[in-house]
Design an enzyme around this catalytic site. Sequence first.
Site, PDB file in Angstrom:
ATOM      1  N   PRO A   1      -0.867   0.634   6.186  1.00  0.00           N
ATOM      2  CG  PRO A   1      -0.401  -1.566   5.575  1.00  0.00           C
ATOM      3  CD  PRO A   1      -1.531  -0.644   5.926  1.00  0.00           C
TER       4      PRO A   1
ATOM      5  CG  HIS B   1     -11.738  -7.930   5.248  1.00  0.00           C
ATOM      6  ND1 HIS B   1     -10.692  -8.378   6.012  1.00  0.00           N
ATOM      7  CD2 HIS B   1     -11.491  -8.370   3.993  1.00  0.00           C
ATOM      8  CE1 HIS B   1      -9.862  -9.074   5.251  1.00  0.00           C
ATOM      9  NE2 HIS B   1     -10.321  -9.077   4.010  1.00  0.00           N
TER      10      HIS B   1
ATOM     11  CG  ASP C   1     -12.511  -0.946   5.645  1.00  0.00           C
ATOM     12  OD1 ASP C   1     -11.953  -1.984   6.040  1.00  0.00           O
ATOM     13  OD2 ASP C   1     -13.730  -0.866   5.402  1.00  0.00           O
ATOM     14  N   GLY C   2      -9.276  -1.492   6.235  1.00  0.00           N
ATOM     15  CA  GLY C   2      -8.291  -1.801   7.275  1.00  0.00           C
ATOM     16  C   GLY C   2      -6.889  -1.999   6.738  1.00  0.00           C
ATOM     17  CG  PHE C   3      -6.002  -4.544   4.009  1.00  0.00           C
ATOM     18  CD1 PHE C   3      -5.838  -5.049   5.297  1.00  0.00           C
ATOM     19  CD2 PHE C   3      -6.667  -5.326   3.088  1.00  0.00           C
ATOM     20  CE1 PHE C   3      -6.323  -6.297   5.652  1.00  0.00           C
ATOM     21  CE2 PHE C   3      -7.159  -6.582   3.431  1.00  0.00           C
ATOM     22  CZ  PHE C   3      -6.989  -7.082   4.717  1.00  0.00           C
TER      23      PHE C   3
ATOM     24  CD  GLU D   1      -1.760  -2.410   1.322  1.00  0.00           C
ATOM     25  OE1 GLU D   1      -0.632  -2.659   1.792  1.00  0.00           O
ATOM     26  OE2 GLU D   1      -2.587  -3.287   1.047  1.00  0.00           O
TER      27      GLU D   1
ATOM     28  CD  GLN E   1      -7.635  -6.754  -2.477  1.00  0.00           C
ATOM     29  OE1 GLN E   1      -7.021  -7.469  -1.679  1.00  0.00           O
ATOM     30  NE2 GLN E   1      -7.505  -6.880  -3.778  1.00  0.00           N
TER      31      GLN E   1
END
Lengths: 417, 326
Positions: free
Chosen positions: B89, B129, B84-86, B60, B82
């Site tokens: 980074p 997610h 929200d929680g990702f 990310e 992909q």
Amino acid sequence: MGATHLPATEFDGTGMDDQREAEAEARLGGPAEPMVQLLAPDGTLGTDPVFSEYAQRLDPDKLRGFYADMAKIRRFDVEATALQRQGQLALWVPLTGQEAAQIGSGRASQPQDYIFPTYREHGVALTRNVDLAELLRQFRGISNGGWNPKDTNFHLYTLVLAAQTPHAVGYAMGIQRDQKLAAAAAQADGTAGRPSEPKAAVVVYFGDGASSEGDVHESMVFASSYNAPVVFFCQNNHWAISVPSSVQTRIPLSNRAKGYGFPGIRVDGNDVIAVHAVTEWALERAREGRGPVLIEAFTYRVGAHTTADDPTKYRESAEEGLWRAKDPLDRLEKYLRAAGLADDAFFDQVKADGDELAAYVRKTTHDLETPDIRTAFANTYVEAHPLVAEELAWFEEYSAGFADEAEPADAETGAAH
Amino acid sequence: MTTMTIAKAINEGLRATLGSNHRSLLMGEDIGALGGVYRVTDGLLAEFGADRVVDTPLAESGIIGTAIGLALRGYLPVCEIQFDGFVFPGFNQITTQLAKMHSRSNGNLTVPVVIRIPYGGGIGSIEHHSESPEALFAHTAGLRIITPSNPHDAYWMIQQAVDCQDPVIVFEPKRRYWLKGEVDTESPGMSEDPFKAHVLREGTDATVVVYGPLVPVALAAANAAAEDGHSVEVIDLRSISPIDFDTVTASVNKTGRLIVAHEAPTFGGIGGEIAARISERAFHSLEAPVIRVGGFHMPYPVAKVEEDYLPDIDRILEALERALSY
């Protein structure tokens, strides 16, 4: 110190004592790993099967120019340090010891190339014709940048370690796309084969400390995946503030490139001729579309990390002494004198030019104007923004109230604005 | 007018952008052959090629960082994160670099990067997610944040985000990707300004401000309240940064009561900002304290209990009841 906290490696059979010894040796005596070197510390010029050819391109004027640049930037460094000590700068980041790495690589770039520095690349800035007084704006606390990168293709300093490395790769991907679009356009209008814009590449600088940041890894993955025309230039100056490079890496940093699938090369970072040769080679390669290269310039930060640092707390003065013996200016001076390419008059002139630059920087720094906070309101967004407009309006009204109060007070004391 | 889902509307909006501006490109993981995990970029690789629809390495910070570099070179990257929680980074690149490049260059540089983030819960997924991190970004000056709640807005707002010279984060309400509605692809109409709130339903007794995934919930709550004789005005905020306080203030001056609902935790959230601003702007109009409805101060809970976490019709009606009790 960091080195003594390192765990023993389980995979290479190296015992703790051996490891310490190797680290100490690497810091004090230099690398056991192969390293490109053309100009030895005693001023003699050696040969290299690949890079001598590049060194031969350097005429006496260029070599004298390297020396003049290195001396100038060292003098500037001394002046900026003094300005910080006198309270004229909030902080200074000295580069003494790294002049060859910076001048050699900076002079290898072409005007169409784009440079992403970290925050110590004052020498590279010099080679890109950045006004060094403008460079001090950030350190004086009157700007977070100070120059327009579009004028020189020299990007702003970045203080968040390694954050500029993916920017460099993205910019290089943009160059790649521009070339494709230009080729397609030339094909379409029947001008294919005619002279076009010179091909460009990107150089991105970072240090051994920053090499531990995830952004360096991600950048190298992207650069390799897209074969981006970018040269990663790591100045391994051996200390990330107080933590030695042995805590950042257990292998020569240049070896990391192998893992990404592009060449990595270690060069004597105190040898301006070798640095120039290696960078020129890497940039030509990148411009030709042959992908990224990692250069590790093996050098040493002789002074403090910044003016807020105290290296006596974490390293021996003997270490500094050993590296001073490898001084990049001294060795080029020895070579120039021995080869009859420069005499006392030249070195006197270089010194005079340095003093003139220092005087210019001193005067200009004092004269740098503090900006109005309204410029910050104006530059937060490109397009109109209601919250910014509202807060600016409040600020104007609030400030106007003080202006009303100030006048009678001044009138009483007779103070002039 | 054509009817399509929000996912399809964003897809069509991206298609229109790629078709009209050759310097725009899409970047993200799985956006090419797969068409994105939500198929929002479906078919675009085949139409525009791998140079315009770029499947990136899974990184990310690398996606956003290289997008910044491309923007500095004059390109218009649209990044997909992909889930929200990702995004975290890439948080460093967004907040320390993307948001500040224009300011720190004294206005000399612009980085018109768009970041698309599917957000919010209600899809029964696993950890990371289903988050709503919009307040973390809204607090950062230099960023703009918008969130469509219907297909027409989705179609136009993504194009407007690309046209904007500032960096824009588009939070896409993932549980509404399959919500259908009419899209006028000829004209944005009243959606011309993506940063302006829309009054979706007029009322006189209270105002409910929502955005993104909670818009249909608030409309349903307003309908239910109407059956009890309460007239509720519903505002779709659409833009989280900047917030269109003028529209909200005008409404509260009319209704005297304000409820702000979002899926994100109430503490430190957008609702608190709206409550504070409206208390300053419309204090004398308020008949009751501004009431916030939102998620609890906990990591997003496991899917099997997310219904207890997510604001629903009853939670909004309970807030309305409290507001009306003053």
